[in-house]
Design a protein around this motif. Structure first.
Motif, PDB file in Angstrom:
ATOM      1  N   PRO A   1       0.827  -1.211   0.000  1.00 19.76           N
ATOM      2  CA  PRO A   1       0.000   0.000   0.000  1.00 19.76           C
ATOM      3  C   PRO A   1       0.858   1.256   0.000  1.00 19.76           C
ATOM      4  O   PRO A   1       1.932   1.295   0.605  1.00 19.76           O
ATOM      5  N   VAL A   2       0.360   2.294  -0.644  1.00 20.73           N
ATOM      6  CA  VAL A   2       1.112   3.541  -0.694  1.00 20.73           C
ATOM      7  C   VAL A   2       1.087   4.236   0.667  1.00 20.73           C
ATOM      8  O   VAL A   2       1.990   5.012   0.991  1.00 20.73           O
ATOM      9  N   PHE A   3       0.073   3.924   1.489  1.00 16.69           N
ATOM     10  CA  PHE A   3      -0.019   4.566   2.801  1.00 16.69           C
ATOM     11  C   PHE A   3      -0.615   3.606   3.816  1.00 16.69           C
ATOM     12  O   PHE A   3      -1.616   2.927   3.554  1.00 16.69           O
ATOM     13  N   THR A   4       0.011   3.528   4.995  1.00 18.68           N
ATOM     14  CA  THR A   4      -0.535   2.778   6.122  1.00 18.68           C
ATOM     15  C   THR A   4      -0.232   3.553   7.402  1.00 18.68           C
ATOM     16  O   THR A   4       0.803   4.226   7.509  1.00 18.68           O
ATOM     17  N   ALA A   5      -1.138   3.460   8.349  1.00 13.71           N
ATOM     18  CA  ALA A   5      -0.939   4.105   9.644  1.00 13.71           C
ATOM     19  C   ALA A   5      -1.724   3.335  10.685  1.00 13.71           C
ATOM     20  O   ALA A   5      -2.801   2.813  10.409  1.00 13.71           O
ATOM     21  N   MET A   6      -1.197   3.300  11.902  1.00 16.22           N
ATOM     22  CA  MET A   6      -1.848   2.610  12.995  1.00 16.22           C
ATOM     23  C   MET A   6      -1.980   3.551  14.189  1.00 16.22           C
ATOM     24  O   MET A   6      -1.013   4.209  14.587  1.00 16.22           O
ATOM     25  N   SER A   7      -3.184   3.641  14.727  1.00 15.84           N
ATOM     26  CA  SER A   7      -3.438   4.430  15.924  1.00 15.84           C
ATOM     27  C   SER A   7      -3.915   3.508  17.037  1.00 15.84           C
ATOM     28  O   SER A   7      -4.740   2.628  16.807  1.00 15.84           O
TER      29      SER A   7
ATOM     30  N   SER B   1       4.001  14.494   6.903  1.00 19.26           N
ATOM     31  CA  SER B   1       3.898  14.987   8.282  1.00 19.26           C
ATOM     32  C   SER B   1       2.582  14.639   8.951  1.00 19.26           C
ATOM     33  O   SER B   1       2.453  14.763  10.167  1.00 19.26           O
ATOM     34  N   GLY B   2       1.573  14.195   8.182  1.00 19.45           N
ATOM     35  CA  GLY B   2       0.292  13.845   8.781  1.00 19.45           C
ATOM     36  C   GLY B   2      -0.842  13.886   7.769  1.00 19.45           C
ATOM     37  O   GLY B   2      -0.617  13.995   6.559  1.00 19.45           O
ATOM     38  N   ILE B   3      -2.067  13.814   8.266  1.00 17.53           N
ATOM     39  CA  ILE B   3      -3.263  13.788   7.422  1.00 17.53           C
ATOM     40  C   ILE B   3      -4.113  15.009   7.729  1.00 17.53           C
ATOM     41  O   ILE B   3      -4.442  15.272   8.892  1.00 17.53           O
ATOM     42  N   LYS B   4      -4.480  15.753   6.696  1.00 12.15           N
ATOM     43  CA  LYS B   4      -5.340  16.922   6.868  1.00 12.15           C
ATOM     44  C   LYS B   4      -6.735  16.612   6.343  1.00 12.15           C
ATOM     45  O   LYS B   4      -6.899  16.169   5.214  1.00 12.15           O
ATOM     46  N   PHE B   5      -7.747  16.841   7.195  1.00 17.81           N
ATOM     47  CA  PHE B   5      -9.150  16.686   6.819  1.00 17.81           C
ATOM     48  C   PHE B   5      -9.774  18.074   6.728  1.00 17.81           C
ATOM     49  O   PHE B   5      -9.592  18.899   7.629  1.00 17.81           O
TER      50      PHE B   5
ATOM     51  N   ASP C   1      -1.473  14.842  13.139  1.00 16.58           N
ATOM     52  CA  ASP C   1      -0.020  14.745  13.051  1.00 16.58           C
ATOM     53  C   ASP C   1       0.409  13.282  13.081  1.00 16.58           C
ATOM     54  O   ASP C   1      -0.216  12.448  13.743  1.00 16.58           O
ATOM     55  N   LYS C   2       1.476  12.977  12.363  1.00 14.70           N
ATOM     56  CA  LYS C   2       1.948  11.591  12.327  1.00 14.70           C
ATOM     57  C   LYS C   2       2.332  11.089  13.715  1.00 14.70           C
ATOM     58  O   LYS C   2       2.336   9.883  13.967  1.00 14.70           O
ATOM     59  N   ALA C   3       2.626  12.014  14.635  1.00 20.85           N
ATOM     60  CA  ALA C   3       2.970  11.623  15.998  1.00 20.85           C
ATOM     61  C   ALA C   3       1.777  11.030  16.744  1.00 20.85           C
ATOM     62  O   ALA C   3       1.948  10.383  17.773  1.00 20.85           O
ATOM     63  N   LEU C   4       0.555  11.240  16.223  1.00 21.52           N
ATOM     64  CA  LEU C   4      -0.627  10.642  16.836  1.00 21.52           C
ATOM     65  C   LEU C   4      -0.717   9.150  16.556  1.00 21.52           C
ATOM     66  O   LEU C   4      -1.487   8.440  17.206  1.00 21.52           O
ATOM     67  N   PHE C   5       0.056   8.663  15.598  1.00 19.16           N
ATOM     68  CA  PHE C   5       0.002   7.259  15.175  1.00 19.16           C
ATOM     69  C   PHE C   5       1.228   6.516  15.680  1.00 19.16           C
ATOM     70  O   PHE C   5       2.336   7.068  15.707  1.00 19.16           O
TER      71      PHE C   5
ATOM     72  N   ALA D   1       7.264  25.172  28.806  1.00 24.26           N
ATOM     73  CA  ALA D   1       7.523  23.891  28.152  1.00 24.26           C
ATOM     74  C   ALA D   1       6.450  23.645  27.097  1.00 24.26           C
ATOM     75  O   ALA D   1       5.361  23.186  27.425  1.00 24.26           O
ATOM     76  N   PRO D   2       6.725  23.973  25.829  1.00 25.68           N
ATOM     77  CA  PRO D   2       5.731  23.790  24.766  1.00 25.68           C
ATOM     78  C   PRO D   2       5.310  22.334  24.669  1.00 25.68           C
ATOM     79  O   PRO D   2       6.095  21.429  24.973  1.00 25.68           O
ATOM     80  N   PRO D   3       4.068  22.077  24.266  1.00 25.63           N
ATOM     81  CA  PRO D   3       3.584  20.697  24.167  1.00 25.63           C
ATOM     82  C   PRO D   3       4.391  19.911  23.149  1.00 25.63           C
ATOM     83  O   PRO D   3       4.792  20.437  22.116  1.00 25.63           O
ATOM     84  N   SER D   4       4.632  18.645  23.461  1.00 24.10           N
ATOM     85  CA  SER D   4       5.379  17.797  22.550  1.00 24.10           C
ATOM     86  C   SER D   4       4.489  17.354  21.404  1.00 24.10           C
ATOM     87  O   SER D   4       3.264  17.329  21.530  1.00 24.10           O
ATOM     88  N   PRO D   5       5.081  17.020  20.228  1.00 12.57           N
ATOM     89  CA  PRO D   5       4.275  16.547  19.100  1.00 12.57           C
ATOM     90  C   PRO D   5       3.445  15.335  19.498  1.00 12.57           C
ATOM     91  O   PRO D   5       3.941  14.407  20.130  1.00 12.57           O
ATOM     92  N   GLY D   6       2.183  15.358  19.133  1.00  9.13           N
ATOM     93  CA  GLY D   6       1.309  14.261  19.467  1.00  9.13           C
ATOM     94  C   GLY D   6       0.550  14.452  20.759  1.00  9.13           C
ATOM     95  O   GLY D   6      -0.419  13.738  21.018  1.00  9.13           O
ATOM     96  N   SER D   7       0.982  15.413  21.613  1.00 10.26           N
ATOM     97  CA  SER D   7       0.266  15.660  22.862  1.00 10.26           C
ATOM     98  C   SER D   7      -0.892  16.616  22.664  1.00 10.26           C
ATOM     99  O   SER D   7      -1.765  16.713  23.521  1.00 10.26           O
ATOM    100  N   VAL D   8      -0.900  17.366  21.558  1.00  6.60           N
ATOM    101  CA  VAL D   8      -2.001  18.268  21.240  1.00  6.60           C
ATOM    102  C   VAL D   8      -2.375  18.104  19.769  1.00  6.60           C
ATOM    103  O   VAL D   8      -1.588  17.617  18.960  1.00  6.60           O
ATOM    104  N   ALA D   9      -3.593  18.508  19.450  1.00  7.09           N
ATOM    105  CA  ALA D   9      -4.052  18.543  18.060  1.00  7.09           C
ATOM    106  C   ALA D   9      -4.740  19.884  17.842  1.00  7.09           C
ATOM    107  O   ALA D   9      -5.178  20.540  18.790  1.00  7.09           O
TER     108      ALA D   9
END
Length: 366
Positions: free
Chosen positions: A5-11, A37-41, A56-60, A322-330
């Motif tokens: 597949p051209v794209f796969t992701a697991m959450s 870097s991620g998926i935009k809806f 963000d890809k950090a969510l997966f 301390a700015p939020p780390s990637p994946g800790s916020v959306a």
């Protein structure tokens, strides 16, 4: 043998995906853009309101995008966001507790271990996209039970000129404010009581009201919520009074266009602004911006960490340091086109700040 597949992701949290996407589910279709870097809806209605969320890809836990060397992104496509939400909650994903969390974010209150909501929170989600034009495959698994859904994808509509959405000119902003989202949510809820047809945003850097929201055109009369400024008698550390700003805001800047007499007054369709109600209730902070053309942006920062919002008050100073780390916020962004030509009184037809600015780069990515 089938090609990779051209794209796969697991959450590991289908609930997070469901809650974020439900914030913008005010229309049937969503346009999807998959990048490194991620998926935009993106969801829009009548080209006067648009909702965007960036996963963000950090969510997966895993995120793989296989592109040719000359490709930077997959062609955008559209899907039924209603069907997508139904798939994500196939095992009965429950909403958060109805008890109010004044600081936004995901509530950790789901009852005890024997209640139905507690048993329905789990579930992993795997996304797979074989090739452009193929169905988007979604596999939800909880324990030993799994279900797979293939969702038809459709050709995306023509993109807007700016960043794939209603264009907001970030180089010509006349208003920018960052505040707790619950303050905005409370104001819109209060104004809803008169059933207004228009929301008026009123802001000034010279005189009161410095920041106010008005409901106009309702059958029960007009209403106003004014965010009171800091006391004029409160000195700054240097002993002189600083510029006025509402107490509820962390950042407040008004730069009215020339000829507007130092005040911004712009009208928006109230029912359209209410489309952002779910994001208002879920978010911890909101960035309110308006450009010189009157386009309004409400960008919501939603805490995702389990310990980030557990009903206890957070230390804002520590959070700023301390700015939020990637994946800790959306981030969920709503944009609104103003009402023009029918307001004689209109004088203008027109985390931290760094966190919101960084998110703009993700929204603007091709």
């Amino acid at each position: 043998m089938a090609s990779q597949p051209v794209f796969t992701a697991m959450s590991t949290s289908a609930r997070q995906l469901h809650s974020l996407l439900r914030c913008i589910a005010f229309s049937q279709r969503a346009e999807v853009q998959i990048t490194h870097s991620g998926i935009k809806f993106s969801v829009e209605e009548a080209r006067v309101v648009q909702g965007l969320t960036f996963l963000d890809k950090a969510l997966f836990s895993t995120y793989t995008l296989n592109l040719d060397d000359d490709q930077h992104t997959l062609p955008p496509f559209s899907i039924s966001i209603v069907a997508l939400l139904e798939t994500l909650q196939i095992f009965g994903i429950a909403e958060a507790s109805s008890s109010r969390n004044p600081y936004g974010g995901f509530s950790s209150s789901y009852g005890n271990a024997f209640t139905a909501p507690a048993l329905a929170v789990g579930g992993t989600c795997r996304l797979s996209y074989q090739e452009p034009g193929a169905p988007l495959t979604i596999t939800i698994q909880e324990g030993s039970v799994s279900t797979m859904c293939e969702m038809n994808t459709y050709e995306a509509h023509d993109n807007y000129e700016d960043d794939g959405g209603i264009p907001l000119d970030r180089n010509a902003l006349c208003l920018k404010a960052i505040m707790r989202s619950t303050w905005l949510h409370d104001a819109i809820t209060e104004l809803s009581g008169t059933n207004p047809t228009a929301l008026v945003l009123n802001a000034s850097n010279r005189s009161a009201p410095y920041f106010a929201l008005e409901g106009e055109g309702g059958p029960f009369g007009d209403s106003i919520v004014e965010f009171m400024p800091e006391s004029k008698n409160d000195p700054t550390p240097s002993g002189t009074r600083g510029k006025m700003q509402p107490l509820v805001t962390e950042t407040f800047s008004v730069v009215p266009p020339s000829g507007s007499h130092g005040r911004i007054r712009q009208r928006y369709k109230f029912d359209m602004v209410k489309r952002a109600g779910r994001a208002m209730a879920l978010a911890s902070k909101v960035s309110v911006r308006q450009d010189e053309q009157g386009v309004l942006s409400l960008q919501f920062m939603i805490d995702l960490g389990d310990g980030a919002n557990n009903g206890a008050r957070r230390d804002d100073n520590a959070a700023a340091a301390a700015p939020p780390s990637p994946g800790s916020v959306a981030f969920v962004d709503f944009r609104f086109v103003p009402l023009v030509g029918d307001d004689e009184d209109s004088e203008s037809d027109t985390g931290s700040e760094e966190d919101f600015d960084r998110q703009e780069d993700n929204n603007a990515s091709p």
